[in-house]
Design a protein around this motif. Structure first.
Motif, PDB file in Angstrom:
ATOM      1  N   ASP A  58       0.848  -1.197   0.000  1.00 17.22           N
ATOM      2  CA  ASP A  58       0.000   0.000   0.000  1.00 17.22           C
ATOM      3  C   ASP A  58       0.879   1.240   0.000  1.00 17.22           C
ATOM      4  O   ASP A  58       0.791   2.103   0.889  1.00 17.22           O
ATOM      5  CB  ASP A  58      -0.928  -0.024   1.230  1.00 17.22           C
ATOM      6  CG  ASP A  58      -1.775   1.232   1.304  1.00 17.22           C
ATOM      7  OD1 ASP A  58      -2.196   1.606   2.421  1.00 17.22           O
ATOM      8  OD2 ASP A  58      -1.985   1.874   0.239  1.00 17.22           O
ATOM      9  N   HIS A 101      -1.820   0.135  12.025  1.00 14.53           N
ATOM     10  CA  HIS A 101      -1.562  -1.199  11.460  1.00 14.53           C
ATOM     11  C   HIS A 101      -0.084  -1.307  11.051  1.00 14.53           C
ATOM     12  O   HIS A 101       0.586  -0.288  10.915  1.00 14.53           O
ATOM     13  CB  HIS A 101      -2.451  -1.437  10.231  1.00 14.53           C
ATOM     14  CG  HIS A 101      -2.490  -0.277   9.295  1.00 14.53           C
ATOM     15  ND1 HIS A 101      -3.420   0.760   9.392  1.00 14.53           N
ATOM     16  CD2 HIS A 101      -1.671   0.072   8.273  1.00 14.53           C
ATOM     17  CE1 HIS A 101      -3.181   1.662   8.450  1.00 14.53           C
ATOM     18  NE2 HIS A 101      -2.130   1.282   7.763  1.00 14.53           N
ATOM     19  N   ARG A 195       2.955  13.381  10.719  1.00 14.13           N
ATOM     20  CA  ARG A 195       1.596  13.301  10.174  1.00 14.13           C
ATOM     21  C   ARG A 195       1.106  11.936  10.602  1.00 14.13           C
ATOM     22  O   ARG A 195       1.770  10.940  10.321  1.00 14.13           O
ATOM     23  CB  ARG A 195       1.628  13.442   8.645  1.00 14.13           C
ATOM     24  CG  ARG A 195       0.279  13.273   7.965  1.00 14.13           C
ATOM     25  CD  ARG A 195       0.035  11.844   7.545  1.00 14.13           C
ATOM     26  NE  ARG A 195      -1.176  11.686   6.756  1.00 14.13           N
ATOM     27  CZ  ARG A 195      -1.602  10.551   6.243  1.00 14.13           C
ATOM     28  NH1 ARG A 195      -0.876   9.448   6.432  1.00 14.13           N
ATOM     29  NH2 ARG A 195      -2.718  10.485   5.553  1.00 14.13           N
ATOM     30  N   ASP A 197      -1.160   8.896  10.465  1.00  7.47           N
ATOM     31  CA  ASP A 197      -2.042   8.161   9.563  1.00  7.47           C
ATOM     32  C   ASP A 197      -3.223   7.549  10.332  1.00  7.47           C
ATOM     33  O   ASP A 197      -3.007   6.890  11.360  1.00  7.47           O
ATOM     34  CB  ASP A 197      -1.207   7.032   8.932  1.00  7.47           C
ATOM     35  CG  ASP A 197      -1.930   6.306   7.832  1.00  7.47           C
ATOM     36  OD1 ASP A 197      -2.120   6.922   6.770  1.00  7.47           O
ATOM     37  OD2 ASP A 197      -2.311   5.140   8.044  1.00  7.47           O
ATOM     38  N   ASP A 331      -3.882  10.678  -1.773  1.00  6.74           N
ATOM     39  CA  ASP A 331      -5.021   9.742  -1.774  1.00  6.74           C
ATOM     40  C   ASP A 331      -6.186  10.206  -2.639  1.00  6.74           C
ATOM     41  O   ASP A 331      -7.185   9.472  -2.736  1.00  6.74           O
ATOM     42  CB  ASP A 331      -5.582   9.606  -0.340  1.00  6.74           C
ATOM     43  CG  ASP A 331      -4.684   8.788   0.563  1.00  6.74           C
ATOM     44  OD1 ASP A 331      -4.755   8.986   1.777  1.00  6.74           O
ATOM     45  OD2 ASP A 331      -3.903   7.962   0.039  1.00  6.74           O
ATOM     46  N   ARG A 417      -6.558   7.070  -6.748  1.00  5.31           N
ATOM     47  CA  ARG A 417      -5.443   7.691  -6.023  1.00  5.31           C
ATOM     48  C   ARG A 417      -4.209   7.851  -6.923  1.00  5.31           C
ATOM     49  O   ARG A 417      -3.362   8.727  -6.688  1.00  5.31           O
ATOM     50  CB  ARG A 417      -5.086   6.872  -4.790  1.00  5.31           C
ATOM     51  CG  ARG A 417      -6.244   6.709  -3.813  1.00  5.31           C
ATOM     52  CD  ARG A 417      -5.826   6.237  -2.442  1.00  5.31           C
ATOM     53  NE  ARG A 417      -5.161   4.937  -2.440  1.00  5.31           N
ATOM     54  CZ  ARG A 417      -4.722   4.349  -1.312  1.00  5.31           C
ATOM     55  NH1 ARG A 417      -4.857   4.952  -0.149  1.00  5.31           N
ATOM     56  NH2 ARG A 417      -4.130   3.173  -1.362  1.00  5.31           N
TER      57      ARG A 417
HETATM   58  O1  TEU Z   1      -5.546   6.977   4.346  1.00  7.91           O
HETATM   59  C1  TEU Z   1      -6.639   6.756   5.198  1.00  7.91           C
HETATM   60  C2  TEU Z   1      -7.885   6.606   4.381  1.00  7.91           C
HETATM   61  O2  TEU Z   1      -7.838   6.253   3.255  1.00  7.91           O
HETATM   62  C3  TEU Z   1      -9.157   6.838   5.052  1.00  7.91           C
HETATM   63  O3  TEU Z   1      -8.938   7.730   6.148  1.00  7.91           O
HETATM   64  C4  TEU Z   1     -10.142   7.539   4.086  1.00  7.91           C
HETATM   65  O4  TEU Z   1      -9.444   8.593   3.444  1.00  7.91           O
HETATM   66  C5  TEU Z   1     -11.256   8.120   4.916  1.00  7.91           C
HETATM   67  O5  TEU Z   1     -11.868   7.041   5.537  1.00  7.91           O
HETATM   68  C6  TEU Z   1     -12.211   8.897   4.020  1.00  7.91           C
HETATM   69  O6  TEU Z   1     -12.773   8.024   3.086  1.00  7.91           O
HETATM   70  C7  TEU Z   1      -4.302   6.737   4.977  1.00  7.91           C
HETATM   71  C8  TEU Z   1      -3.200   7.010   3.972  1.00  7.91           C
HETATM   72  O7  TEU Z   1      -3.237   8.385   3.596  1.00  7.91           O
HETATM   73  C9  TEU Z   1      -3.423   6.100   2.786  1.00  7.91           C
HETATM   74  O8  TEU Z   1      -2.472   6.362   1.740  1.00  7.91           O
HETATM   75  C10 TEU Z   1      -3.295   4.664   3.250  1.00  7.91           C
HETATM   76  O9  TEU Z   1      -3.625   3.803   2.168  1.00  7.91           O
HETATM   77  C11 TEU Z   1      -4.224   4.369   4.437  1.00  7.91           C
HETATM   78  O10 TEU Z   1      -4.214   5.386   5.423  1.00  7.91           O
HETATM   79  C12 TEU Z   1      -3.785   3.105   5.147  1.00  7.91           C
HETATM   80  O11 TEU Z   1      -2.573   3.364   5.803  1.00  7.91           O
END
Ligand code: TEU
Length: 560
Positions: A58, A101, A195, A197, A331, A417
């Motif tokens: 990912d 995670h 930042r 996540d 994203d 994305r």
């Molecule tokens: O993204 C988190 C994510 O995708 C969700 O918070 C989503 O944006 C939200 O529920 C609104 O729909 C982060 C990272 O930015 C992303 O690149 C990763 O794939 C994901 O976490 C998992 O680590």
């Protein structure tokens, strides 16, 4: 005042930024090589997306070693050099903290899945399931069930994201200890913050109750059961007390599903646990909530809704907390394609959107390439896409739901994305000067017109406009501290607001439409003794009895 209230953050997706060793993948030395470019732009903080060791299921958000650099990006020595070079320039670096995670290749998970009584078993979230089925109807953000069956120990483990990203069990104090220790490792190296996540997903509802079904979906994103959970504030307060409070750092928590009121709790001036958060209300503006997969839907977005959401957050956090200001990242689709007009008014609308983000109260975030107006990409084959979320979606829609490839690709073109992950466009050379090798993902063909080299040579480019906005933030304190007040609230095309502090007032006028709009001057607008600070068209210094805004015209006036 906290330093990060006056900062502008530039987000780098390292895999796509600049490749110095010809393997087709951006690397740390590539970022170091481009620091002069970033310093010219004027951003003083870099948010570096994950560069830790990872099998890259990912895009690096599946970490297998939090204290090692992914070999494709370089070495820890390269990282140390980047950090030193940034600090030498007065720039700061924040890392991506991904602790909801890990990768399934992390040693903790490798151990955990060996046996039910392994010491690392409860580092993760396991469940026996129900009559051979997953424990509940929770869905993964990347499609399918959020539970994966592990035959070795005949139990399911939770993964809110890909199957290769098992969720950590934050109920376990040993997990929290390990995370705090790892955070301290990076902060002691001199990193200037994180930042964070999916940080408001750490606390899941006890007992993992069924999610309220929505339509006929078998699996449902159970946000009511994993966003802002019962112990989240306890965990964040513990993290703040044990680690963050010991350093002068910027922390920004990725926090979907947070209200302005909760945003104040998280970012409160004195009682808060984070500097700021990424709220997501405006990220659903162009989505249809009734669609089976809302994030893949695309509907016209409402300026009235953008005004409502933005005003709520500006009003709620003024003097209480602090806003992040963003409309794009790695994203989501490209800013100018999603909220501007990348066909007829790409330059004007890119500048208008930048004006919006850089004249509100909060810390603005620039996503790599937005400063030159990079646009979405339209690859004609799914073979050209790389994102696990996109590939899962295509497989589910075409091979399971029977939707046509063309229809599914159209949805990916709009919301995928990878729109934001095509290589940074440096010049007109093959592969946009990003690599001398074969890029890990194809370059957007637009690079022949849209690239850094052309932008630097054009005094009217989006790049120099961004630079001027950043310069204004440094020379006009009202931009950082002024109170936001919405004006012309019901205007269908124009978003207008003031920023007021002590003796200064900023007036921002943004025509978010293809129409030419005439406003009475001063009419409802503030006193007419103004100085034109910035405009994305050649504009008269002092309007007469009315003011005309051309399509996507932006103006910033200063009323002393
Ligand atoms: O993204 C988190 C994510 O995708 C969700 O918070 C989503 O944006 C939200 O529920 C609104 O729909 C982060 C990272 O930015 C992303 O690149 C990763 O794939 C994901 O976490 C998992 O680590």
């Amino acid at each position: 005042m906290a330093w990060w209230k006056e900062s502008v953050v530039y987000q780098i997706y390292p895999r796509s930024f600049f490749d110095t060793d010809g393997d087709g993948i951006g690397d740390l030395r590539g970022i170091t090589a481009k620091l002069d470019y970033l310093q010219t732009l004027g951003a003083d903080v870099i948010w570096l997306c994950p560069v830790y060791q990872s099998p890259n299921d990912d895009g690096g958000y599946d970490i297998s070693d939090y204290r090692a650099i992914m070999a494709e990006f370089g070495t820890m020595a390269d990282f140390d050099e980047l950090l030193a070079e940034m600090h030498q320039r007065g720039m700061r670096l924040i890392m991506d903290l991904v602790v909801n995670h890990t990768s399934d290749e992390h040693p903790w998970f490798v151990e955990a899945r060996k046996s039910k009584d392994n010491p690392f078993r409860d580092f993760y979230i396991w469940h026996p399931g129900k009559e051979g089925e997953p424990p509940n109807n929770w869905g993964s953000h990347f499609g399918g069930s959020a539970w994966k069956y592990d035959p070795g120990t005949e139990e399911y483990f939770l993964h809110l994201f890909s199957e290769r990203q098992p969720d950590l069990n934050w109920e376990n104090p040993r997990v929290r200890e390990q995370v705090y220790d790892m955070m301290t490792f990076w902060l002691d190296k001199g990193v200037d913050g994180f930042r964070m996540d999916t940080i408001n997903m750490l606390s899941k509802a006890p007992g993992f109750p069924e999610a309220s079904a929505r339509g006929s979906e078998r699996y449902v994103l159970a946000e009511e059961h994993f966003l802002n959970g019962p112990r989240l504030l306890e965990y964040l307060r513990e993290m703040h007390e044990r680690v963050l409070s010991k350093y002068d750092v910027l922390t920004v928590g990725e926090a979907p599903g947070v209200s302005p009121e909760l945003g104040v709790t998280y970012t409160h001036e004195t009682e808060g646990v984070l500097s700021m958060i990424f709220q997501f209300e405006h990220m659903a503006l162009d989505s249809d909530p009734s669609h089976p997969t809302p994030k893949w839907s695309k509907v016209p977005w409402s300026l009235a809704e953008l005004k409502r959401i933005t005003s709520r957050w500006q009003d709620a956090l003024h003097g209480q907390g602090w806003n992040s200001l963003y409309l794009s990242n790695h994203d989501v689709p490209r800013l100018v394609s999603r909220f501007g007009n990348d066909r007829l008014y790409r330059v004007e609308s890119a500048k208008l959107l930048a004006t919006f983000l850089h004249t509100l109260q909060g810390t603005p975030y620039i996503y790599q390439g937005d400063e030159i107006g990079m646009t979405n990409v339209q690859f004609s084959s799914i073979e050209d896409y790389r994102d696990v979320d996109t590939l899962n979606f295509y497989r589910e829609q075409v091979h399971q739901q029977g939707q046509s490839s063309a229809e599914t690709l159209a949805m990916i073109h709009a919301k995928g994305r990878d729109n934001a992950r095509t290589p940074m466009q440096w010049n007109t050379q093959p592969n946009a000067g990003f690599t001398t090798g074969t890029p890990w993902i194809r370059v957007n063909p637009s690079h022949t017109e849209i690239n850094v080299e052309a932008a630097l040579q054009d005094p009217d480019s989006i790049f120099w406009y961004y630079r001027e906005l950043i310069r204004l933030r440094r020379t006009h304190p009202v931009i950082v501290s002024g109170r936001y007040d919405l004006i012309l609230p019901d205007h269908p095309q124009v978003y207008a607001y003031t920023r007021t502090a002590e003796q200064q007032q900023l007036l921002v006028l943004l025509n978010f439409s293809l129409d030419t709009v005439t406003l009475p001057w001063p009419g409802e607008l503030p006193s007419p003794s103004t100085q034109l600070l910035l405009a994305n068209y050649l504009a008269p210094q002092q309007p007469e009895e009315h003011l005309t805004l051309r399509p996507y015209e932006a103006r910033v006036y200063l009323t002393c």
